[in-house]
Design an enzyme around this catalytic site. Structure first.
Site, PDB file in Angstrom:
ATOM      1  N   GLY A 270     -20.737   8.513  18.376  1.00 37.00           N
ATOM      2  CA  GLY A 270     -21.354   8.096  19.631  1.00 37.00           C
ATOM      3  C   GLY A 270     -22.866   8.069  19.612  1.00 37.00           C
ATOM      4  O   GLY A 270     -23.489   7.541  20.536  1.00 37.00           O
TER       5      GLY A 270
ATOM      6  N   CYS B 280       1.428 -12.226  33.761  1.00 36.80           N
ATOM      7  CA  CYS B 280       0.841 -13.381  33.080  1.00 36.80           C
ATOM      8  C   CYS B 280       1.719 -14.608  33.327  1.00 36.80           C
ATOM      9  O   CYS B 280       2.936 -14.558  33.137  1.00 36.80           O
ATOM     10  CB  CYS B 280       0.729 -13.110  31.581  1.00 36.80           C
TER      11      CYS B 280
ATOM     12  N   CYS C 186       3.335 -15.637  29.670  1.00 42.38           N
ATOM     13  CA  CYS C 186       4.260 -14.787  28.912  1.00 42.38           C
ATOM     14  C   CYS C 186       4.973 -13.767  29.776  1.00 42.38           C
ATOM     15  O   CYS C 186       5.902 -13.097  29.317  1.00 42.38           O
ATOM     16  CB  CYS C 186       3.533 -14.086  27.756  1.00 42.38           C
TER      17      CYS C 186
ATOM     18  N   CYS D 159      -2.990 -13.940  30.178  1.00 43.85           N
ATOM     19  CA  CYS D 159      -3.532 -12.924  29.285  1.00 43.85           C
ATOM     20  C   CYS D 159      -4.886 -13.376  28.738  1.00 43.85           C
ATOM     21  O   CYS D 159      -5.037 -14.516  28.301  1.00 43.85           O
ATOM     22  CB  CYS D 159      -2.621 -12.709  28.078  1.00 43.85           C
TER      23      CYS D 159
ATOM     24  N   CYS E  89      -0.537 -12.849  23.929  1.00 48.08           N
ATOM     25  CA  CYS E  89       0.213 -13.714  24.835  1.00 48.08           C
ATOM     26  C   CYS E  89       1.213 -14.561  24.046  1.00 48.08           C
ATOM     27  O   CYS E  89       2.376 -14.701  24.425  1.00 48.08           O
ATOM     28  CB  CYS E  89      -0.746 -14.609  25.621  1.00 48.08           C
TER      29      CYS E  89
END
Ligand code: ZN
Lengths: 191, 284
Positions: free
Chosen positions: B36, B245, B248, B270, B276
């Site tokens: 980080g 979605c 899908c 998506c 997807c």
């Protein structure tokens, strides 16, 4: 007499770097280097591979006395620059059996720039599973680790080094053909 | 002279010279050791305009090897101009295999998303980062933000998020939502939707972040704690949709709203095009 470095410097350095990156990302999990150059006199083949991969004119290295042929090869292949003392070095090379400078005396970075620290290339004899239990970033669960040929009181010194996090030094433990990373983030319990 | 330069570019695998790669590689090792924390890197210029993902490209170029299989996404899609250009670029300068499949990739460079398909051990993700400093909007001075990180002084960020709550009743930040890495460094996850933040926590893959303009990189190693900032009375939550979605039927993915005709008809699909497609095929 100069030693031949890698067969293909660019590709082999990339391969060795990726192994080094993995070794620090998943600490104390010994990984076999995918390619090894002929060993430099006085050093293990894996150590030679790491030097070719990490060292150039932008960094300094400190080491105990090295054979002249090794220094000449490193000057040729890596534009090696030696540091006068371990306390000044970007990298410290400790061939098997060398004494370990006190980790607390080495460059550990500053609070604003903890990356301005030393990395130690530390040769060991071999990796064994029996000395410590380690955890921290990179450990899905605690892992047991050990190495023969470590300097005395290494793990005690390591605990003090980790206690300074995010300051501290990082260590690459090196056997003839393998590498285990020990970043300052790793927590180690002896026994 | 021109000839020499030309052949040098041709023969430098992955486009960067070896000195630049070594410099970036050393910085990456530091970044992994201090999760980080933003490691500054040297100032060699790339002959590419910023905003083209130079930070991500530099990291990818410094780590990619001949065995890699590369996937590049932009907003979740493999077929946007930016993703296509970067993928072609690496295919040309490295000859590595490329893919749109998350599962098949060993290296994924991304702008703005983490794939829906769970990452696996051994994979590396490279994020393109425009602004690596999570505190920058609160403190303009780099000297000061370095001090704040040094002292782990992150009260400012909590105040900012709490002001959101006071004004909007919830934390309005939905992209680039700040995280604590390894309980030590406040970090920017890059402009991914906060929907993706939980995927950073204990990820089995190595996550690398590159900021070209700011010349900084940072890392989240595998299996590292990553917490999105939150308050006891306002826990962290991710975006949710009432719709599935439209293509899908997935209820679990991040959805983009798209306009489908001139009359302004809309649908939700998506954002991750590979995911997807996999979902559609598995139902076909
Ligand atoms: Zn879908």
């Amino acid at each position: 007499m100069l030693q031949q470095a890698f067969d293909n410097m660019e590709q082999d350095c990339q391969q060795v770097f990726r192994t080094t990156l993995s070794a620090l990302a998943e600490p104390l999990l010994p990984l076999t280097l995918p390619c090894l150059p002929a060993a430099l006199p006085g050093l293990k083949p894996a150590t030679s591979a790491l030097l070719y991969t990490l060292i150039d004119q932008d960094v300094t290295l400190w080491a105990p006395a090295l054979p002249a042929a090794t220094l000449a090869s490193l000057r040729f292949h890596c534009a090696l620059r030696l540091a006068d003392t371990p306390e000044q070095a970007d990298f410290i090379l400790l061939p098997a059996g060398s004494s370990l400078p006190p980790l607390s005396s080495l460059r550990a970075g500053s609070p604003e720039y903890p990356d301005r620290s030393t990395t130690i290339l530390l040769e060991v004899e071999d990796f064994t599973p029996q000395q410590v239990e380690a955890s921290g970033p990179g450990f899905a669960s605690p892992r047991r680790f050990g190495a023969t040929g470590l300097p005395p009181a290494f793990w005690t010194q390591w605990q003090a080094n980790h206690a300074r996090f995010p300051l501290g030094v990082d260590v690459l433990l090196i056997s003839a053909t393998q590498l285990a990373g020990l970043p300052r983030s790793t927590v180690v319990q002896e026994g | 002279m021109t000839e020499t330069c030309h052949s040098q570019w041709q023969y430098n695998f992955a486009f960067l010279d070896e000195n630049t790669k070594r410099m970036l590689r050393r910085a990456l090792l530091k970044a992994v050791a201090i999760p980080g924390y933003q490691v500054p890197f040297g100032s060699r210029e790339m002959p590419l305009p910023y905003g083209w993902g130079t930070g991500g490209i530099q990291l990818t170029a410094s780590i990619i090897g001949q065995d890699d299989v590369l996937k590049v996404i932009d907003q979740g899609a493999d077929d946007t101009t930016n993703a296509v250009n970067i993928r072609r670029f690496f295919a040309r300068v490295t000859s590595v295999a490329t893919t749109s499949s998350t599962a098949a990739a060993s290296l994924i460079q991304s702008r703005h998303r983490i794939p829906e398909t769970p990452l696996r051990p051994g994979q590396i993700m490279v994020f393109q980062v425009p602004e690596p400093e999570a505190l920058r909007t609160l403190e303009a001075s780099e000297v000061e933000t370095r001090k704040l990180h040094a002292h782990q002084e992150y009260g400012l960020m909590h105040v900012k998020l709490y002001e959101d709550i006071a004004r909007f009743g919830h934390i309005a930040t939905s992209y680039d939502y700040p995280v604590m890495v390894n309980q030590r460094y406040l970090s920017s996850p890059s402009p991914i939707p906060k929907f993706d933040n939980p995927k950073l926590h204990m990820s089995p893959a190595l996550l690398l972040f590159g900021a070209g303009r700011e010349k900084r990189l940072y890392a989240i190693p595998p299996h590292t704690r990553v917490e999105s900032l939150a308050f006891e009375d306002h826990p962290f939550t991710v975006q949710r949709w009432e719709q599935a979605c439209a293509l899908c039927g997935s209820h679990d993915s991040y959805l983009d709203e798209i306009i489908t005709d001139d009359a302004g008809a809309r649908m939700f699909v998506c954002s991750d095009t590979d995911y997807c497609q996999q979902q559609q095929e598995s139902k076909a």
